[in-house]
Design a protein around this motif. Structure first.
Motif, PDB file in Angstrom:
ATOM      1  N   ARG A   1       1.444  32.501 -54.085  1.00  0.00           N
ATOM      2  CA  ARG A   1       2.671  31.906 -53.554  1.00  0.00           C
ATOM      3  C   ARG A   1       2.378  30.605 -52.830  1.00  0.00           C
ATOM      4  O   ARG A   1       3.279  29.841 -52.522  1.00  0.00           O
ATOM      5  CB  ARG A   1       3.361  32.870 -52.585  1.00  0.00           C
ATOM      6  CG  ARG A   1       2.571  33.116 -51.310  1.00  0.00           C
ATOM      7  CD  ARG A   1       3.400  33.814 -50.238  1.00  0.00           C
ATOM      8  NE  ARG A   1       2.672  33.876 -48.989  1.00  0.00           N
ATOM      9  CZ  ARG A   1       2.624  32.889 -48.104  1.00  0.00           C
ATOM     10  NH1 ARG A   1       3.260  31.752 -48.355  1.00  0.00           N
ATOM     11  NH2 ARG A   1       1.935  33.001 -46.991  1.00  0.00           N
ATOM     12  N   VAL A   2       1.095  30.346 -52.538  1.00  0.00           N
ATOM     13  CA  VAL A   2       0.735  29.144 -51.791  1.00  0.00           C
ATOM     14  C   VAL A   2       0.808  27.943 -52.714  1.00  0.00           C
ATOM     15  O   VAL A   2       0.163  27.911 -53.771  1.00  0.00           O
ATOM     16  CB  VAL A   2      -0.680  29.280 -51.201  1.00  0.00           C
ATOM     17  CG1 VAL A   2      -1.056  28.023 -50.426  1.00  0.00           C
ATOM     18  CG2 VAL A   2      -0.765  30.508 -50.297  1.00  0.00           C
ATOM     19  N   LYS A   3       1.579  26.939 -52.358  1.00  0.00           N
ATOM     20  CA  LYS A   3       1.652  25.706 -53.125  1.00  0.00           C
ATOM     21  C   LYS A   3       0.455  24.817 -52.790  1.00  0.00           C
ATOM     22  O   LYS A   3      -0.173  24.967 -51.736  1.00  0.00           O
ATOM     23  CB  LYS A   3       2.958  24.968 -52.825  1.00  0.00           C
ATOM     24  CG  LYS A   3       4.210  25.734 -53.200  1.00  0.00           C
ATOM     25  CD  LYS A   3       4.315  25.916 -54.703  1.00  0.00           C
ATOM     26  CE  LYS A   3       5.616  26.591 -55.095  1.00  0.00           C
ATOM     27  NZ  LYS A   3       5.737  26.755 -56.565  1.00  0.00           N
TER      28      LYS A   3
ATOM     29  N   LEU B   1       8.182  23.533 -51.578  1.00  0.00           N
ATOM     30  CA  LEU B   1       8.466  24.865 -51.049  1.00  0.00           C
ATOM     31  C   LEU B   1       9.908  25.305 -51.262  1.00  0.00           C
ATOM     32  O   LEU B   1      10.274  26.434 -50.951  1.00  0.00           O
ATOM     33  CB  LEU B   1       8.109  24.913 -49.541  1.00  0.00           C
ATOM     34  CG  LEU B   1       6.626  24.698 -49.232  1.00  0.00           C
ATOM     35  CD1 LEU B   1       6.410  24.569 -47.731  1.00  0.00           C
ATOM     36  CD2 LEU B   1       5.781  25.837 -49.804  1.00  0.00           C
TER      37      LEU B   1
ATOM     38  N   ASP C   1       1.556  28.155 -45.920  1.00  0.00           N
ATOM     39  CA  ASP C   1       2.556  27.909 -46.955  1.00  0.00           C
ATOM     40  C   ASP C   1       2.032  26.986 -48.037  1.00  0.00           C
ATOM     41  O   ASP C   1       2.480  27.050 -49.189  1.00  0.00           O
ATOM     42  CB  ASP C   1       3.808  27.258 -46.333  1.00  0.00           C
ATOM     43  CG  ASP C   1       4.407  28.091 -45.227  1.00  0.00           C
ATOM     44  OD1 ASP C   1       4.728  29.269 -45.483  1.00  0.00           O
ATOM     45  OD2 ASP C   1       4.537  27.573 -44.097  1.00  0.00           O
ATOM     46  N   LEU C   2       1.084  26.122 -47.664  1.00  0.00           N
ATOM     47  CA  LEU C   2       0.683  25.058 -48.573  1.00  0.00           C
ATOM     48  C   LEU C   2      -0.762  24.666 -48.294  1.00  0.00           C
ATOM     49  O   LEU C   2      -1.199  24.639 -47.145  1.00  0.00           O
ATOM     50  CB  LEU C   2       1.615  23.855 -48.396  1.00  0.00           C
ATOM     51  CG  LEU C   2       1.379  22.620 -49.255  1.00  0.00           C
ATOM     52  CD1 LEU C   2       2.707  22.040 -49.730  1.00  0.00           C
ATOM     53  CD2 LEU C   2       0.610  21.558 -48.482  1.00  0.00           C
TER      54      LEU C   2
ATOM     55  N   ILE D   1       6.574  24.362 -41.400  1.00  0.00           N
ATOM     56  CA  ILE D   1       5.670  24.512 -42.538  1.00  0.00           C
ATOM     57  C   ILE D   1       4.245  24.612 -42.018  1.00  0.00           C
ATOM     58  O   ILE D   1       3.819  23.827 -41.172  1.00  0.00           O
ATOM     59  CB  ILE D   1       5.798  23.300 -43.489  1.00  0.00           C
ATOM     60  CG1 ILE D   1       7.194  23.260 -44.109  1.00  0.00           C
ATOM     61  CG2 ILE D   1       4.732  23.355 -44.580  1.00  0.00           C
ATOM     62  CD1 ILE D   1       7.455  22.012 -44.925  1.00  0.00           C
ATOM     63  N   ARG D   2       3.498  25.567 -42.545  1.00  0.00           N
ATOM     64  CA  ARG D   2       2.097  25.747 -42.163  1.00  0.00           C
ATOM     65  C   ARG D   2       1.222  25.245 -43.304  1.00  0.00           C
ATOM     66  O   ARG D   2       1.225  25.821 -44.393  1.00  0.00           O
ATOM     67  CB  ARG D   2       1.815  27.214 -41.876  1.00  0.00           C
ATOM     68  CG  ARG D   2       2.602  27.776 -40.694  1.00  0.00           C
ATOM     69  CD  ARG D   2       2.602  29.278 -40.709  1.00  0.00           C
ATOM     70  NE  ARG D   2       3.258  29.788 -41.913  1.00  0.00           N
ATOM     71  CZ  ARG D   2       3.320  31.072 -42.238  1.00  0.00           C
ATOM     72  NH1 ARG D   2       2.770  31.986 -41.465  1.00  0.00           N
ATOM     73  NH2 ARG D   2       3.928  31.454 -43.358  1.00  0.00           N
TER      74      ARG D   2
ATOM     75  N   TYR E   1       6.146  18.146 -49.187  1.00  0.00           N
ATOM     76  CA  TYR E   1       5.882  19.552 -48.915  1.00  0.00           C
ATOM     77  C   TYR E   1       7.166  20.375 -49.038  1.00  0.00           C
ATOM     78  O   TYR E   1       7.184  21.451 -49.668  1.00  0.00           O
ATOM     79  CB  TYR E   1       5.322  19.738 -47.498  1.00  0.00           C
ATOM     80  CG  TYR E   1       3.941  19.209 -47.233  1.00  0.00           C
ATOM     81  CD1 TYR E   1       3.168  18.607 -48.211  1.00  0.00           C
ATOM     82  CD2 TYR E   1       3.377  19.300 -45.948  1.00  0.00           C
ATOM     83  CE1 TYR E   1       1.899  18.112 -47.939  1.00  0.00           C
ATOM     84  CE2 TYR E   1       2.117  18.830 -45.676  1.00  0.00           C
ATOM     85  CZ  TYR E   1       1.382  18.233 -46.666  1.00  0.00           C
ATOM     86  OH  TYR E   1       0.123  17.768 -46.376  1.00  0.00           O
ATOM     87  N   ARG E   2       8.216  19.887 -48.436  1.00  0.00           N
ATOM     88  CA  ARG E   2       9.483  20.635 -48.436  1.00  0.00           C
ATOM     89  C   ARG E   2      10.031  20.758 -49.852  1.00  0.00           C
ATOM     90  O   ARG E   2      10.599  21.801 -50.240  1.00  0.00           O
ATOM     91  CB  ARG E   2      10.501  19.978 -47.521  1.00  0.00           C
ATOM     92  CG  ARG E   2      10.204  20.189 -46.060  1.00  0.00           C
ATOM     93  CD  ARG E   2      11.384  19.862 -45.140  1.00  0.00           C
ATOM     94  NE  ARG E   2      11.098  20.384 -43.817  1.00  0.00           N
ATOM     95  CZ  ARG E   2      10.353  19.745 -42.911  1.00  0.00           C
ATOM     96  NH1 ARG E   2       9.863  18.554 -43.199  1.00  0.00           N
ATOM     97  NH2 ARG E   2      10.112  20.295 -41.735  1.00  0.00           N
TER      98      ARG E   2
ATOM     99  N   ARG F   1      -4.511  31.944 -48.456  1.00  0.00           N
ATOM    100  CA  ARG F   1      -3.827  33.168 -48.879  1.00  0.00           C
ATOM    101  C   ARG F   1      -3.880  34.265 -47.824  1.00  0.00           C
ATOM    102  O   ARG F   1      -3.384  35.361 -48.047  1.00  0.00           O
ATOM    103  CB  ARG F   1      -4.438  33.665 -50.180  1.00  0.00           C
ATOM    104  CG  ARG F   1      -4.174  32.744 -51.366  1.00  0.00           C
ATOM    105  CD  ARG F   1      -5.040  33.105 -52.563  1.00  0.00           C
ATOM    106  NE  ARG F   1      -4.823  34.474 -52.992  1.00  0.00           N
ATOM    107  CZ  ARG F   1      -3.852  34.862 -53.825  1.00  0.00           C
ATOM    108  NH1 ARG F   1      -3.023  33.960 -54.324  1.00  0.00           N
ATOM    109  NH2 ARG F   1      -3.727  36.120 -54.179  1.00  0.00           N
TER     110      ARG F   1
END
Length: 478
Positions: free
Chosen positions: A157-159, A477, A133-134, A2-3, A473-474, A124
């Motif tokens: 799409r970024v949480k 996502l 990703d977040l 995860i990034r 986080y997981r 983004r």
């Protein structure tokens, strides 16, 4: 992998005004073992720019809320660091939020809105291959970042995660600045950035984020009530299960009495006699003499921290046989009250106004007990340092203090699990009783060492907290 992009207004050791910096500085290492690669984004204060030096420019803005800005790439420890270099916003004397006279910068709304907008754009993919990703936004200074994601012109799409380190600080500004934020008109409203007719930066983040965390489980429940929610309790309650509490940790590489170079002498739970050298150093530094437990305060001197109640009990603390070594600053009237008590009780009360990181380590390593009579405390870190250093915490039963300190009541003492002293309600009677209990426990040397040892055995490292953030986080996502 995860990034994650972590955006905040401060991070230890580059810039620090409180516990926020410790958390932001520790989080990347805490998350790394759990499959999360974290990049931290900070404002380009002078100290931060000095740290990155001739850093590589990875993005430029010709007009970021009215100013030119660059994004610089560096490192913080072994982890990636991004710096928003916007001289018109951050290149100034004074602190991160206020000038040298303590007055808030009048353009704080622009400074931290720019940080938030930059964070959303970087998350983004504005900086080329650095898509994330977040986005993890900390406190009001980064509160608009989730809102910029939510109101982006194309689907995001970024949480995002918004963490509340202290809900009392909300970043409220005049509604007239809304037009300069670059947000669409429909962002102004209850479902957006408006808050009681003003621009609310923290409110915006709490409304827009996919998940909200606080820095202790008890605080996550407390802020659903008017007494603790500071006007945001309705919004917090409406977010339901999206609000969770994850306890802060401490970095054992920095806070470890066995290896701490800032102590007069190292020690462990098995060598508490060696701790006496630190006690002597505290006595010398604060001009203390005689016998009796040394209480310490390492705190902002504010109403939130209950320092007004403690200031009114200092004569009684001395009369009970206690001594006090105080390090802190804040309200001028409280500073004077502590100074006056030191003048009344030379050799029993010593006061140093200001903040001194090395001295704070020595106080944890040499004082006997640390007083934390906070009216509310989202997590608190000084009690965790106290536990690790055998400096017994004496705390109000609220927030993270309630989650981390086990009261030395009869049952807990008999079971050998007590780690400190708790009391209910920040009143003179309650705090007076807690101080008296602490003095009595200190005089029972076997019991006192048992309490010290139990606290030093507690595990409040970031390992457990990092795993919980990674799990959150997981879940977001999918």
């Amino acid at each position: 992998m995860i990034r994650a992009l972590s955006v905040a207004s401060e991070a230890y050791p580059l810039v620090k005004t409180g516990g926020l910096a410790d958390v932001v500085g520790a989080l990347p290492d805490a998350l790394a073992p759990h499959g999360v690669a974290t990049t931290t984004l900070l404002p380009g204060y002078a100290a931060v720019l000095a740290h990155v030096g001739e850093a590589r420019v990875v993005h430029r803005w010709g007009d970021l809320l009215g100013v030119e800005a660059r994004l610089l790439a560096g490192t913080l420890g072994d982890r990636p660091l991004l710096v928003l270099d916007a001289p018109r916003l951050f290149a100034r004397d004074g602190g991160p939020y206020a000038d040298a006279r303590g007055r808030d910068w009048p353009d704080n709304w622009r400074r931290f809105a720019a940080l938030s907008r930059a964070a959303a754009e970087v998350a983004r993919g504005a900086a080329g291959d650095r898509a994330f990703d977040l986005l993890h936004a900390h406190d009001w200074q980064a509160g608009l970042a989730p809102a910029y994601l939510r109101f982006a012109p194309e689907p995001h799409r970024v949480k995002s995660v918004a963490t509340i380190h202290n809900i009392a600080f909300q970043g409220s500004f005049d509604a007239g600045v809304f037009g300069e934020l670059g947000l669409p008109p429909h962002a102004w409203g209850i479902e957006g950035v408006e808050y009681y007719g003003n621009l609310g930066l923290l409110k915006a983040g709490l409304w827009a984020a996919d998940a909200i965390t606080t820095v202790s489980p008890t605080y996550a429940g407390e802020i659903r009530r008017p007494a603790f929610g500071m006007g945001l309790e309705g919004l917090i309650s409406s977010r339901g299960a999206r609000v969770t509490g994850i306890l802060n940790g401490i970095d054992p590489a920095v806070w470890n009495p066995a290896t701490d170079p800032l102590l007069a002498a190292p020690y462990t739970a098995d060598s508490l006699d060696a701790r006496r050298a630190n006690t002597r150093a505290v006595e010398q530094r604060f001009g203390l003499s005689g016998e009796g437990p040394i209480f310490t305060v390492v705190s902002r001197l504010t109403w939130q921290k209950g320092m007004d109640v403690l200031a009114g009990l200092l004569d009684e603390l001395v009369a009970m046989g206690g001594r006090l070594a105080m390090l802190g600053s804040g309200d001028a009237a409280l500073e004077q009250a502590f100074r006056a008590a030191a003048e009344r009780h030379p050799g029993r009360i010593g006061v140093q106004i200001g903040y001194d990181e090395p001295l704070s380590h020595l106080l944890q390593g040499g004082a006997d007990a640390i007083l934390i009579p906070s009216r509310f405390e989202p997590c608190g870190l000084t009690q965790l340092y106290g536990l690790a250093y055998g400096c017994v915490p004496v705390v109000a039963r609220t927030g993270g203090l309630a989650d981390t300190v086990i009261d030395a009541n009869v049952a807990a003492l008999d079971a050998g699990v007590a780690t400190g002293v708790q009391f209910d309600g920040v009143t003179p009677d309650a705090l007076r009783g807690a101080i008296a209990r602490t003095v009595a426990l200190y005089r029972d040397r076997d019991r006192w060492r048992q309490i010290q040892g139990r606290g030093m055995a507690a595990n409040f490292s970031w390992r457990n907290s990092g795993a919980k953030y990674a799990a959150l986080y997981r879940a977001l996502l999918g």
